[in-house]
Design an enzyme around this catalytic site. Sequence first.
Site, PDB file in Angstrom:
ATOM      1  N   ASN A   9      26.864  36.498  39.257  1.00  9.76           N
ATOM      2  CA  ASN A   9      28.187  37.083  39.120  1.00  9.76           C
ATOM      3  C   ASN A   9      29.617  36.305  39.742  1.00  9.76           C
ATOM      4  O   ASN A   9      29.266  36.304  41.064  1.00  9.76           O
ATOM      5  CB  ASN A   9      28.133  38.539  39.854  1.00  9.76           C
ATOM      6  CG  ASN A   9      29.370  39.330  39.796  1.00  9.76           C
ATOM      7  OD1 ASN A   9      30.581  38.552  39.799  1.00  9.76           O
ATOM      8  ND2 ASN A   9      29.526  40.585  39.640  1.00  9.76           N
ATOM      9  N   GLU A  36      30.923  39.442  35.304  1.00  6.13           N
ATOM     10  CA  GLU A  36      32.335  39.420  35.868  1.00  6.13           C
ATOM     11  C   GLU A  36      33.197  38.193  35.605  1.00  6.13           C
ATOM     12  O   GLU A  36      33.847  37.604  36.587  1.00  6.13           O
ATOM     13  CB  GLU A  36      32.393  39.824  37.212  1.00  6.13           C
ATOM     14  CG  GLU A  36      33.753  40.578  37.820  1.00  6.13           C
ATOM     15  CD  GLU A  36      33.655  41.370  39.132  1.00  6.13           C
ATOM     16  OE1 GLU A  36      34.438  41.937  39.450  1.00  6.13           O
ATOM     17  OE2 GLU A  36      32.494  41.171  39.592  1.00  6.13           O
ATOM     18  N   TYR A 110      26.291  43.121  33.007  1.00 14.75           N
ATOM     19  CA  TYR A 110      26.945  43.650  34.218  1.00 14.75           C
ATOM     20  C   TYR A 110      27.240  45.101  34.051  1.00 14.75           C
ATOM     21  O   TYR A 110      28.184  45.895  33.492  1.00 14.75           O
ATOM     22  CB  TYR A 110      28.475  42.999  33.902  1.00 14.75           C
ATOM     23  CG  TYR A 110      29.375  43.296  35.051  1.00 14.75           C
ATOM     24  CD1 TYR A 110      29.000  43.474  36.392  1.00 14.75           C
ATOM     25  CD2 TYR A 110      30.717  43.449  34.934  1.00 14.75           C
ATOM     26  CE1 TYR A 110      29.799  43.537  37.477  1.00 14.75           C
ATOM     27  CE2 TYR A 110      31.364  44.071  35.714  1.00 14.75           C
ATOM     28  CZ  TYR A 110      31.132  43.885  37.213  1.00 14.75           C
ATOM     29  OH  TYR A 110      31.886  44.201  38.289  1.00 14.75           O
ATOM     30  N   ASP A 154      24.063  41.328  36.853  1.00 19.33           N
ATOM     31  CA  ASP A 154      24.370  41.851  38.194  1.00 19.33           C
ATOM     32  C   ASP A 154      24.203  43.386  37.582  1.00 19.33           C
ATOM     33  O   ASP A 154      25.013  44.141  36.936  1.00 19.33           O
ATOM     34  CB  ASP A 154      25.783  41.746  38.304  1.00 19.33           C
ATOM     35  CG  ASP A 154      26.465  42.370  39.626  1.00 19.33           C
ATOM     36  OD1 ASP A 154      25.694  43.474  40.000  1.00 19.33           O
ATOM     37  OD2 ASP A 154      27.735  42.707  39.771  1.00 19.33           O
ATOM     38  N   ASN A 156      24.106  45.710  39.922  1.00 17.38           N
ATOM     39  CA  ASN A 156      24.598  46.772  41.013  1.00 17.38           C
ATOM     40  C   ASN A 156      23.991  47.802  41.611  1.00 17.38           C
ATOM     41  O   ASN A 156      24.314  48.641  42.166  1.00 17.38           O
ATOM     42  CB  ASN A 156      26.110  47.094  40.302  1.00 17.38           C
ATOM     43  CG  ASN A 156      27.149  46.665  40.634  1.00 17.38           C
ATOM     44  OD1 ASN A 156      27.371  46.060  41.806  1.00 17.38           O
ATOM     45  ND2 ASN A 156      28.131  46.031  39.590  1.00 17.38           N
ATOM     46  N   ASP A 257      31.171  37.000  46.223  1.00 22.06           N
ATOM     47  CA  ASP A 257      30.361  37.539  47.142  1.00 22.06           C
ATOM     48  C   ASP A 257      28.870  37.624  46.700  1.00 22.06           C
ATOM     49  O   ASP A 257      28.115  37.933  47.403  1.00 22.06           O
ATOM     50  CB  ASP A 257      31.164  38.970  47.350  1.00 22.06           C
ATOM     51  CG  ASP A 257      31.338  39.665  45.994  1.00 22.06           C
ATOM     52  OD1 ASP A 257      31.384  39.392  44.858  1.00 22.06           O
ATOM     53  OD2 ASP A 257      31.888  40.741  46.210  1.00 22.06           O
ATOM     54  N   HIS A 258      28.559  37.367  45.407  1.00 21.77           N
ATOM     55  CA  HIS A 258      27.415  37.027  44.764  1.00 21.77           C
ATOM     56  C   HIS A 258      26.854  35.640  44.678  1.00 21.77           C
ATOM     57  O   HIS A 258      27.805  34.731  44.838  1.00 21.77           O
ATOM     58  CB  HIS A 258      27.124  37.644  43.243  1.00 21.77           C
ATOM     59  CG  HIS A 258      27.503  39.272  43.211  1.00 21.77           C
ATOM     60  ND1 HIS A 258      26.523  40.090  42.850  1.00 21.77           N
ATOM     61  CD2 HIS A 258      28.628  39.759  43.205  1.00 21.77           C
ATOM     62  CE1 HIS A 258      27.145  41.191  42.514  1.00 21.77           C
ATOM     63  NE2 HIS A 258      28.271  40.971  42.906  1.00 21.77           N
TER      64      HIS A 258
END
EC number: 3.1.11.2
Length: 267
Positions: A9, A36, A110, A154, A156, A257-258
Site C-alpha cells: 500500500n 491506494e 484494497y 491491503d 485492512n 505507513d505500510h
Amino acid sequence: MTFSITTWNINSVRLRMPIVEQLLKERQPDVLCLQETKCPNELFPFEPFRALGYEHIEIHGQKGYHGVAVISKLPLSEGHRRDYCSVGDARHISVFLSPGGKRIRLHNFYVPAGGDEPDRSVNPKFGHKLDFVEEMRALRADSEDGVSSILVGDLNIAPLEHDVWSHKQMLKIVSHTPVETEGLLAVMREGNWLDLMRAHVPHHEKLYTWWSYRAKDWAAADRGRRLDHIWSSPDLGPHLKAIEVLKEARGWERPSDHVPVTAVFDF
C-alpha cells in the site's frame, strides 16, 4: 525458476515514486502489486516503471482515492476489475500470468479501512467494510481448472492474535474487532486460501506490516498491525521459498505507513 511478488500500500504512487523506484532497483521483484495509488488512469506514471524493465502494467484507478495496480516483468493478460459493493470504487484488479509454466490468477485488493467506530449503525464506513468482506467470501482459490491463485493486498484486517501489538487492547479497534477478524478468516476458509505469511512465520510470533503515522517514534513504540496479506491456493504452498516484510521501508524518506511484503516461490 524463482518467482517473486511484492504487495505494498503505497499511499499515492505519484507522491512516493522515488521510494517505489528504490524498492524496484534494490529488490527487483518480478511483480509489484500496489494499493491506494490515488491516481486516475490517465495520470499513472507508466514511464518510470518501464524504464526499470516493468513493461506489463494493469491499473484500476480513480482521482484522489483508492486505486490498485499490477506492475510486472512478466506478461499479464485478461485484466478484470470488479466493483465490490457496487459503489464505483477502484479496489480490485485481477490478471493472469504464467511464471515457470504455471498458470496463475492474481488478485490485488484494497479493502475499505472502515473508519474509527466499529458500529455500522453509526458508522457507514464500517458497514461498507463488512459488506465488502462478505462479498469476498464467494472468491475461491480453486475455482478454475488448471489454474492456481494468488491473492494479495491491503485487506485492512489483522486477523490473528499476534498480528497486532496487543490483542486485548485492540479488540475494540477497527481492523481487529471480532466481527472483522471472523469475517476475513471465513473468506480464507471458505475460499480454500492459504495464508502464506503465516505458513512461513509461526502463529505465535508477532508479525506486522503497518505502523501508524500518529506515533512520534514508530520503531520504538512498535505498535504494528498485519494489514497486508499474501494468500494462495494450497498447491502453491510447497513452492513457497521465503516471505520478507521490509520493515526498514517504514523509515525511508516520505514513507507510506505500510511496508512492502514479498513472497518468493521456486517453480
